[in-house]
Design a protein around this motif. Structure first.
Motif, PDB file in Angstrom:
ATOM      1  N   SER A 210       3.345  -7.071   6.076  1.00  0.00           N
ATOM      2  CA  SER A 210       2.497  -5.932   6.421  1.00  0.00           C
ATOM      3  C   SER A 210       2.627  -4.797   5.411  1.00  0.00           C
ATOM      4  N   SER A 211       3.872  -4.430   5.094  1.00  0.00           N
ATOM      5  CA  SER A 211       4.096  -3.324   4.168  1.00  0.00           C
ATOM      6  C   SER A 211       5.452  -3.465   3.503  1.00  0.00           C
ATOM      7  N   ILE A 212       5.577  -2.853   2.334  1.00  0.00           N
ATOM      8  CA  ILE A 212       6.836  -2.872   1.588  1.00  0.00           C
ATOM      9  C   ILE A 212       7.122  -1.470   1.075  1.00  0.00           C
ATOM     10  N   ILE A 213       8.332  -0.986   1.336  1.00  0.00           N
ATOM     11  CA  ILE A 213       8.855   0.167   0.615  1.00  0.00           C
ATOM     12  C   ILE A 213       9.918  -0.368  -0.331  1.00  0.00           C
ATOM     13  N   ALA A 214       9.741  -0.107  -1.612  1.00  0.00           N
ATOM     14  CA  ALA A 214      10.641  -0.642  -2.640  1.00  0.00           C
ATOM     15  C   ALA A 214      11.284   0.529  -3.372  1.00  0.00           C
ATOM     16  N   THR A 215      12.611   0.588  -3.351  1.00  0.00           N
ATOM     17  CA  THR A 215      13.313   1.750  -3.883  1.00  0.00           C
ATOM     18  C   THR A 215      14.186   1.390  -5.077  1.00  0.00           C
ATOM     19  N   ASP A 216      14.406   2.392  -5.908  1.00  0.00           N
ATOM     20  CA  ASP A 216      15.330   2.242  -7.028  1.00  0.00           C
ATOM     21  C   ASP A 216      15.880   3.619  -7.375  1.00  0.00           C
ATOM     22  N   ILE A 217      17.095   3.654  -7.886  1.00  0.00           N
ATOM     23  CA  ILE A 217      17.697   4.926  -8.266  1.00  0.00           C
ATOM     24  C   ILE A 217      17.117   5.461  -9.573  1.00  0.00           C
ATOM     25  N   SER A 218      16.457   4.600 -10.330  1.00  0.00           N
ATOM     26  CA  SER A 218      15.956   4.952 -11.658  1.00  0.00           C
ATOM     27  C   SER A 218      14.501   5.417 -11.608  1.00  0.00           C
ATOM     28  N   PRO A 219      14.224   6.666 -11.950  1.00  0.00           N
ATOM     29  CA  PRO A 219      12.835   7.132 -12.018  1.00  0.00           C
ATOM     30  C   PRO A 219      11.987   6.326 -13.005  1.00  0.00           C
ATOM     31  N   GLU A 220      12.599   5.869 -14.079  1.00  0.00           N
ATOM     32  CA  GLU A 220      11.838   5.122 -15.080  1.00  0.00           C
ATOM     33  C   GLU A 220      11.441   3.748 -14.552  1.00  0.00           C
ATOM     34  N   MET A 221      12.327   3.088 -13.823  1.00  0.00           N
ATOM     35  CA  MET A 221      11.974   1.816 -13.185  1.00  0.00           C
ATOM     36  C   MET A 221      10.793   2.017 -12.236  1.00  0.00           C
ATOM     37  N   VAL A 222      10.860   3.069 -11.434  1.00  0.00           N
ATOM     38  CA  VAL A 222       9.796   3.337 -10.464  1.00  0.00           C
ATOM     39  C   VAL A 222       8.495   3.694 -11.183  1.00  0.00           C
ATOM     40  N   ARG A 223       8.591   4.416 -12.279  1.00  0.00           N
ATOM     41  CA  ARG A 223       7.385   4.752 -13.049  1.00  0.00           C
ATOM     42  C   ARG A 223       6.689   3.483 -13.547  1.00  0.00           C
ATOM     43  N   ILE A 224       7.449   2.548 -14.096  1.00  0.00           N
ATOM     44  CA  ILE A 224       6.873   1.297 -14.600  1.00  0.00           C
ATOM     45  C   ILE A 224       6.294   0.486 -13.446  1.00  0.00           C
ATOM     46  N   ALA A 225       7.010   0.438 -12.322  1.00  0.00           N
ATOM     47  CA  ALA A 225       6.499  -0.292 -11.150  1.00  0.00           C
ATOM     48  C   ALA A 225       5.178   0.310 -10.680  1.00  0.00           C
ATOM     49  N   ASN A 226       5.078   1.629 -10.681  1.00  0.00           N
ATOM     50  CA  ASN A 226       3.841   2.277 -10.245  1.00  0.00           C
ATOM     51  C   ASN A 226       2.693   2.047 -11.219  1.00  0.00           C
ATOM     52  N   GLN A 227       3.009   1.897 -12.489  1.00  0.00           N
ATOM     53  CA  GLN A 227       1.974   1.526 -13.462  1.00  0.00           C
ATOM     54  C   GLN A 227       1.380   0.167 -13.109  1.00  0.00           C
ATOM     55  N   LYS A 228       2.253  -0.792 -12.795  1.00  0.00           N
ATOM     56  CA  LYS A 228       1.780  -2.117 -12.386  1.00  0.00           C
ATOM     57  C   LYS A 228       0.959  -2.019 -11.106  1.00  0.00           C
ATOM     58  N   LEU A 229       1.456  -1.223 -10.164  1.00  0.00           N
ATOM     59  CA  LEU A 229       0.784  -1.084  -8.879  1.00  0.00           C
ATOM     60  C   LEU A 229      -0.639  -0.548  -9.056  1.00  0.00           C
ATOM     61  N   LYS A 230      -0.792   0.447  -9.921  1.00  0.00           N
ATOM     62  CA  LYS A 230      -2.109   1.024 -10.173  1.00  0.00           C
ATOM     63  C   LYS A 230      -3.032   0.002 -10.815  1.00  0.00           C
ATOM     64  N   ARG A 231      -2.485  -0.762 -11.747  1.00  0.00           N
ATOM     65  CA  ARG A 231      -3.298  -1.764 -12.447  1.00  0.00           C
ATOM     66  C   ARG A 231      -3.746  -2.879 -11.508  1.00  0.00           C
ATOM     67  N   LEU A 232      -2.855  -3.291 -10.595  1.00  0.00           N
ATOM     68  CA  LEU A 232      -3.147  -4.403  -9.696  1.00  0.00           C
ATOM     69  C   LEU A 232      -3.894  -3.964  -8.427  1.00  0.00           C
ATOM     70  N   LYS A 233      -3.926  -2.646  -8.161  1.00  0.00           N
ATOM     71  CA  LYS A 233      -4.663  -2.085  -7.018  1.00  0.00           C
ATOM     72  C   LYS A 233      -4.193  -2.667  -5.681  1.00  0.00           C
ATOM     73  N   ILE A 234      -2.872  -2.780  -5.559  1.00  0.00           N
ATOM     74  CA  ILE A 234      -2.264  -3.262  -4.315  1.00  0.00           C
ATOM     75  C   ILE A 234      -1.997  -2.053  -3.408  1.00  0.00           C
ATOM     76  N   LYS A 235      -2.334  -2.182  -2.131  1.00  0.00           N
ATOM     77  CA  LYS A 235      -2.311  -1.037  -1.227  1.00  0.00           C
ATOM     78  C   LYS A 235      -1.085  -0.954  -0.320  1.00  0.00           C
ATOM     79  N   ASN A 236      -0.348  -2.039  -0.155  1.00  0.00           N
ATOM     80  CA  ASN A 236       0.718  -2.022   0.863  1.00  0.00           C
ATOM     81  C   ASN A 236       2.127  -1.964   0.278  1.00  0.00           C
TER      82      ASN A 236
END
Length: 219
Positions: free
Chosen positions: A67-93
């Motif tokens: 249904s949904s995923i919250i994915a966490t990391d201590i590294s802002p840079e890891m999260v930034r790269i993950a969010n780049q992928k998320l925006k490109r793939l247009k995944i909502k959950n």
């Protein structure tokens, strides 16, 4: 922010750009097996937490099965790269967040599934994140913890040392397969599925639930 957080954040921020290629080069077989096995424990009604997500390898593999995923990391840079992928793939959950696994901000009993993939062996005090995971898991929740076990033999320790010297990737807890399982049970988990993933280094794929305390009947 304490010294541990600063050290972890600095290292993983520096490593973030190379993370995907490192996993693909060193642990491709391991992650393929991890992802194949995770599928069997997922349900479309589940809400999932992953700690130590890196650039989101697991969330991007399983998002259509839950249904949904919250994915966490201590590294802002890891999260930034993950969010780049998320925006490109247009995944909502999927929601990527910067969080410290030693002090999660989520309410008690929030998640059906908690995943910590190849994280616990990196932590100096793994019991603290484990207690946090138990807190945010529902009583019938599932904890999935694929973890490197480089203490299985001398060869594994040597390989881990070489990989660490080349990448800066330090294995703090050099558990054997048996010792890792014992650590989990000693910290309040009941293991109902375990698998040895044999690759360059042994990974223990462990699935478990919280041990339920029983109150004696005094009547």
């Amino acid at each position: 922010m304490d010294n541990r957080q600063n050290k972890e954040r600095r290292f993983w921020d520096r490593f973030a750009t190379y993370y995907d290629s490192f996993i693909d080069k060193v642990f491709r077989k391991t992650y393929k097996t991890i992802l194949e096995n995770i599928d069997s424990d997922l349900n479309i009604s589940h809400n999932v937490l992953e700690i130590g997500t890196g650039t989101g390898i697991i969330p991007f593999s399983i998002y259509s099965k839950v249904s949904s995923i919250i994915a966490t990391d201590i590294s802002p840079e890891m999260v930034r790269i993950a969010n780049q992928k998320l925006k490109r793939l247009k995944i909502k959950n999927i929601d990527f967040q910067i969080q410290d696994s030693y002090n999660l901000t989520f309410p008690d009993k929030s998640f059906d599934i908690v995943i910590a993939s190849n994280l616990l062996h990196l932590l100096y005090e793994p019991e603290k994140p484990i207690n946090e995971l138990k807190r945010v898991m529902k009583d019938n929740g599932i904890f999935i913890a694929p973890t490197l076990c480089v203490g299985e033999n001398i060869k594994s320790k040597i390989i881990a040392t070489i990989i660490g010297s080349l990448s800066g990737f330090k294995v703090v807890n050099k558990w054997s397969y048996k010792d890792f399982k014992s650590m989990l049970t000693n910290n309040g988990f009941f293991i109902y599925k375990s698998l040895r993933i044999e690759d360059k280094l042994l990974t223990a794929y462990i699935v478990m639930k919280k041990q339920q305390s029983t109150v004696p009947n005094t009547q």
